[in-house]
Design a protein around this motif. Sequence first.
Motif, short mmCIF file in Angstrom:
data_model
loop_
_atom_site.label_atom_id
_atom_site.label_comp_id
_atom_site.label_asym_id
_atom_site.label_seq_id
_atom_site.Cartn_x
_atom_site.Cartn_y
_atom_site.Cartn_z
N PHE A 178 -10.24 -23.21 2.46
CA PHE A 178 -10.43 -22.37 3.65
C PHE A 178 -9.14 -21.64 3.97
O PHE A 178 -9.12 -20.43 4.20
CB PHE A 178 -10.86 -23.22 4.85
CG PHE A 178 -10.96 -22.41 6.12
CD1 PHE A 178 -12.05 -21.57 6.33
CD2 PHE A 178 -9.95 -22.46 7.07
CE1 PHE A 178 -12.13 -20.79 7.48
CE2 PHE A 178 -10.03 -21.68 8.22
CZ PHE A 178 -11.12 -20.85 8.43
N VAL A 237 -12.69 -26.75 8.91
CA VAL A 237 -14.07 -26.59 8.44
C VAL A 237 -14.78 -27.90 8.13
O VAL A 237 -16.01 -27.97 8.26
CB VAL A 237 -14.16 -25.68 7.18
CG1 VAL A 237 -13.87 -24.24 7.55
CG2 VAL A 237 -13.24 -26.15 6.07
N CYS A 245 -16.51 -20.17 12.45
CA CYS A 245 -15.30 -20.16 11.63
C CYS A 245 -14.11 -19.80 12.51
O CYS A 245 -14.15 -18.82 13.25
CB CYS A 245 -15.46 -19.11 10.52
SG CYS A 245 -13.92 -18.68 9.70
N CYS A 248 -13.11 -16.03 11.46
CA CYS A 248 -13.96 -14.85 11.64
C CYS A 248 -15.18 -15.09 12.52
O CYS A 248 -15.90 -14.15 12.83
CB CYS A 248 -14.38 -14.29 10.28
SG CYS A 248 -15.69 -15.23 9.48
N SER A 250 -18.02 -16.59 11.87
CA SER A 250 -19.29 -16.88 11.21
C SER A 250 -19.54 -18.38 11.19
O SER A 250 -18.60 -19.16 11.17
CB SER A 250 -19.27 -16.38 9.76
OG SER A 250 -18.92 -15.02 9.71
N ILE A 252 -19.97 -22.02 10.00
CA ILE A 252 -19.52 -22.78 8.83
C ILE A 252 -20.75 -23.34 8.12
O ILE A 252 -21.67 -23.82 8.77
CB ILE A 252 -18.60 -23.95 9.26
CG1 ILE A 252 -17.33 -23.43 9.94
CG2 ILE A 252 -18.25 -24.85 8.08
CD1 ILE A 252 -16.48 -22.54 9.06
N ARG A 253 -20.74 -23.25 6.81
CA ARG A 253 -21.89 -23.71 6.04
C ARG A 253 -21.55 -25.01 5.30
O ARG A 253 -20.42 -25.23 4.88
CB ARG A 253 -22.32 -22.63 5.05
CG ARG A 253 -23.66 -22.97 4.40
CD ARG A 253 -24.08 -21.91 3.42
NE ARG A 253 -24.34 -20.62 4.08
CZ ARG A 253 -24.55 -19.50 3.41
NH1 ARG A 253 -24.50 -19.49 2.10
NH2 ARG A 253 -24.79 -18.38 4.06
N CYS A 265 -16.60 -21.23 4.93
CA CYS A 265 -17.06 -20.05 5.65
C CYS A 265 -17.56 -19.04 4.62
O CYS A 265 -16.77 -18.54 3.82
CB CYS A 265 -15.95 -19.43 6.48
SG CYS A 265 -16.46 -17.83 7.17
N CYS A 268 -15.60 -15.29 5.12
CA CYS A 268 -14.20 -14.91 4.84
C CYS A 268 -13.57 -15.66 3.68
O CYS A 268 -12.41 -15.43 3.37
CB CYS A 268 -13.35 -14.96 6.11
SG CYS A 268 -13.14 -16.59 6.81
N GLN A 269 -14.32 -16.54 3.02
CA GLN A 269 -13.80 -17.15 1.79
C GLN A 269 -14.43 -16.42 0.60
O GLN A 269 -15.64 -16.21 0.56
CB GLN A 269 -14.10 -18.65 1.75
CG GLN A 269 -13.23 -19.44 2.73
CD GLN A 269 -13.58 -20.92 2.78
OE1 GLN A 269 -14.18 -21.40 3.73
NE2 GLN A 269 -13.22 -21.65 1.74
#
Length: 272
Positions: A178, A237, A245, A248, A250, A252-253, A265, A268-269
């Motif tokens: 990350f 994360v 995130c 950014c 968004s 986190i998955r 993320c 942005c990754q």
Amino acid sequence: MPEWPEMDTYRRLLSPLVCGHAIEAVEVNREKTINEPVGEFQAALTGRKVLFVERRGKHLLFHLDDGNRLLLHLMLGGWLYYGPRPEKEDSTYQVVLTFDDGNRLFFGGLRLGYLHRLSAKSALEKLKDLGPDPFDSRLTPEAFAKRLGARRGKLKPTLVDQKLVSGIGNCYSDEICFDAEVLPTASIPDLTEETKLRLYRSMRKVLEEATTNGGYMDRKFTEDDTYVGGHDDRVRVYDREGEPCPRCGSPIRLEIVSSRKMFFCPACQKDR
DNA sequence: AGGAGTACCCGGACGC
DNA sequence: TGCGTCCGGGTACTCC
């Protein structure tokens, strides 16, 4: 679970407490934790003085004054507690060492973890495949990039491989990816040189910051301890599926890759 | 080589 | 509250 920052935090806190002290009593409540019959283990350790405590990857090595070593690996869920009394009277600890000043070192949560008494030689043999320490001065950015570049798999499985660098586990591999803005699933041959150097900087930055904060262990080390575990709520994360995130915003998955959790993320990754 | 699968282990989380 | 079930995680091993 405990990785470089957690184990180094234990080493740092433990060293001034146990070094120079002799072991007066040894309690073993789970024979599988050790590597010899309980009686032999107790007899061999009683009266032994701890000279110093060393960390190698995720292991702790207690150097004893007879030249032997106690090799500890907490694996998943293991923890340490130190003081004159157990944290809770009804807690079960696999091993308890009592020192000559009345303090005790409690080894808890050792399921797959172990505390083995080994000669210096066999301890070295056991650790011979460990890769360099992330902070080894010989591990320059260029040396790290070269080491990483020699691999062909995906980034995350390689970062947690103790032969590449020792001490990184499931949590900090995600944190490092990350920080470096690379996807854990990125294919290493596709990484740019710049990204490999960024991974090196992120590795040192993430581990150093987590260690300064006391790691993420969720258990106190001593009765009045408020330091150990201070990094737990600063993790960016790991275990934060669905949360925004920090970079950014968004969500986190979480994905499972070769049966291990991977948090990242997706926005942005990048994959190189 | 690397990746996939599996065993190891049991406290704690979860379900009813 | 209580009992049963299941999961997780690092490492070492196998096999492809």
